[in-house]
Write a protein that holds these residues in place. Structure first.
Motif, PDB file in Angstrom:
ATOM      1  N   HIS A 350       2.106  -3.040  10.148  1.00 59.78           N
ATOM      2  CA  HIS A 350       1.057  -2.628  11.087  1.00 59.78           C
ATOM      3  C   HIS A 350      -0.198  -2.262  10.311  1.00 59.78           C
ATOM      4  O   HIS A 350      -0.171  -2.081   9.082  1.00 59.78           O
ATOM      5  N   SER A 351      -1.315  -2.148  11.015  1.00 62.79           N
ATOM      6  CA  SER A 351      -2.612  -1.978  10.363  1.00 62.79           C
ATOM      7  C   SER A 351      -2.701  -0.668   9.587  1.00 62.79           C
ATOM      8  O   SER A 351      -3.347  -0.596   8.536  1.00 62.79           O
ATOM      9  N   GLY A 352      -2.070   0.383  10.084  1.00 61.63           N
ATOM     10  CA  GLY A 352      -2.131   1.664   9.383  1.00 61.63           C
ATOM     11  C   GLY A 352      -1.492   1.589   8.008  1.00 61.63           C
ATOM     12  O   GLY A 352      -2.035   2.107   7.032  1.00 61.63           O
ATOM     13  N   LEU A 353      -0.391   0.896   7.946  1.00 64.00           N
ATOM     14  CA  LEU A 353       0.297   0.748   6.663  1.00 64.00           C
ATOM     15  C   LEU A 353      -0.506  -0.150   5.728  1.00 64.00           C
ATOM     16  O   LEU A 353      -0.590   0.107   4.526  1.00 64.00           O
ATOM     17  N   ASP A 354      -1.122  -1.191   6.305  1.00 60.33           N
ATOM     18  CA  ASP A 354      -1.948  -2.080   5.490  1.00 60.33           C
ATOM     19  C   ASP A 354      -3.126  -1.313   4.894  1.00 60.33           C
ATOM     20  O   ASP A 354      -3.488  -1.506   3.727  1.00 60.33           O
ATOM     21  N   ARG A 355      -3.731  -0.435   5.689  1.00 56.55           N
ATOM     22  CA  ARG A 355      -4.863   0.354   5.201  1.00 56.55           C
ATOM     23  C   ARG A 355      -4.422   1.269   4.055  1.00 56.55           C
ATOM     24  O   ARG A 355      -5.089   1.360   3.023  1.00 56.55           O
ATOM     25  N   GLN A 356      -3.283   1.931   4.230  1.00 58.62           N
ATOM     26  CA  GLN A 356      -2.784   2.833   3.190  1.00 58.62           C
ATOM     27  C   GLN A 356      -2.435   2.063   1.912  1.00 58.62           C
ATOM     28  O   GLN A 356      -2.700   2.537   0.797  1.00 58.62           O
ATOM     29  N   ARG A 357      -1.850   0.895   2.099  1.00 58.22           N
ATOM     30  CA  ARG A 357      -1.511   0.077   0.927  1.00 58.22           C
ATOM     31  C   ARG A 357      -2.769  -0.298   0.156  1.00 58.22           C
ATOM     32  O   ARG A 357      -2.798  -0.256  -1.081  1.00 58.22           O
TER      33      ARG A 357
END
Length: 370
Positions: A350-357
């Protein structure tokens, strides 16, 4: 099995209030409560228990050495507690499930841990040190006493499944001052869950002596929750085996939980980050060295003519092999890239995880640029 009501004011006297079958000098003591649980134990089995304790002590010393050499971030020694861990661990059935603290190296050994399993978590590698489903041991628990609640929850699940298992929670004397342990005993007693609580009273909760935590034996608390208890000499491996068999039999037969207090002693530091010389006297250590669990069993076997030099040599060789294999497994571990900490967190990306990565990748890149 009733609790003792004598205040803890003297270690020598306190130790005499424990159930045992082998005295510190190696002599055999008749014990009506325990003897019936060890009628099948012959000298071959006793030599096996001796081997277990020697190997566990060698693994433990290797863990300390690996930490001092920078290969492990931390290590929690169990030197002096081998009898409490091996004796209770060998009483378990393969189907039972263990919920340990962070010091149960001996219990891990009795469950068939592989060389790398002892070091993986302390090195900070991927995973929970071992496969919990394979060894039937939950991940090592750092939060003091939390595993007692996990064990009770699992025990209630055993009831719902109608399974022939027992959940076993291991914790130290310091954990008995935590709310989690007391709440766990309330739930276990209320639901008559098949749980055995094993308190290894090693006399020190980091720098706090057990006498400051409790003026009475810790086993005396369990009956207040409606849980039968036994106070056993934790440096007598045969007594620990017998006491654990009693506790498991009680829990497995539908009578509800049982509680053991194994009175032992932590010979080393709380962890390798601790300096016990700052809070305890050498004279205290000297007294407990005279109660060494391995030396005690050796004295008993030697008096019976059942301890040969061939056995001692073979056991030491096996211990050295175990240490070498542990060291090789530890040093040979390959740490996965730090960015992979995000892998497997969620079933779907999901986008939140992509941002954190992305933010973490930039952070890691900053070290390369520097």
């Amino acid at each position: 099995m009733s609790p003792h009501n004598t205040p803890i004011v003297d270690t020598e006297h306190d130790l005499e209030l424990t159930e045992r079958v082998i005295a510190p000098d190696g002599s055999r003591i008749a014990n009506p409560q325990l003897d019936r649980y060890i009628q099948d134990v012959d000298f071959r089995m006793l030599r096996d228990l001796h081997r277990d304790m020697v190997v566990v002590r060698r693994i433990d010393s290797e863990g300390v050495a690996l930490q001092r050499q920078g290969q492990l971030g931390l290590w929690a020694p169990c030197n002096g507690q081998e009898a409490a861990q091996v004796g209770t661990g060998r009483a378990l059935a393969a189907r039972d499930f263990v919920f340990p603290s962070y010091r149960e190296t001996g219990v891990m050994y009795t469950r068939g841990a592989a060389p790398g399993d002892y070091a993986r978590m302390w090195r900070g590698e991927e995973g929970a040190a071992y496969d919990p489903a394979e060894l039937r041991i939950a991940p090592l628990q750092i939060i003091i006493g939390a595993q007692s609640l996990h064990a009770v929850g699992y025990g209630i699940g055993i009831q719902h499944d109608g399974a022939d298992e027992v959940a076993v929670a291991y914790f130290g004397d310091g954990a008995t001052s935590q709310g989690d342990v007391n709440e766990a005993m309330i739930f276990a007693s209320s639901y008559r869950a098949p749980v055995v609580f094993v308190c290894q009273n090693n006399h020190w909760a980091i720098s706090e002596p057990v006498g400051l935590q409790s003026q009475y034996p810790l086993a005396g608390r369990a009956p207040g929750f409606g849980i039968p208890s036994m106070r056993v000499d934790g440096n007598d491996v045969l007594a620990c085996l017998a006491a654990m068999r009693w506790a498991l039999d009680h829990a497995r037969s539908g009578k509800g939980p049982a509680y053991l207090e194994a009175v032992t002693y932590r010979m080393g530091p709380h962890t390798t980050a601790d300096d016990p010389k700052r809070y305890r006297e050498e004279t205290e250590l000297a007294k407990w060295r005279e109660r060494d669990p391995i030396a005690r069993l050796e004295a008993y076997l030697r008096a019976a003519g059942e301890l040969s030099q061939e056995h001692l040599d073979a056991v030491q060789a096996e211990a050295d092999v175990a240490a070498r294999e542990m060291r090789a497994a530890c040093i040979g571990m390959v740490t996965r890239p730090a960015i992979e900490v995000f892998d497997g967190v969620y079933a779907e990306p999901h986008s939140g995880l992509d941002r954190q990565r992305g933010e973490y990748a930039a952070y890691l890149a900053s070290f390369e640029e520097a």
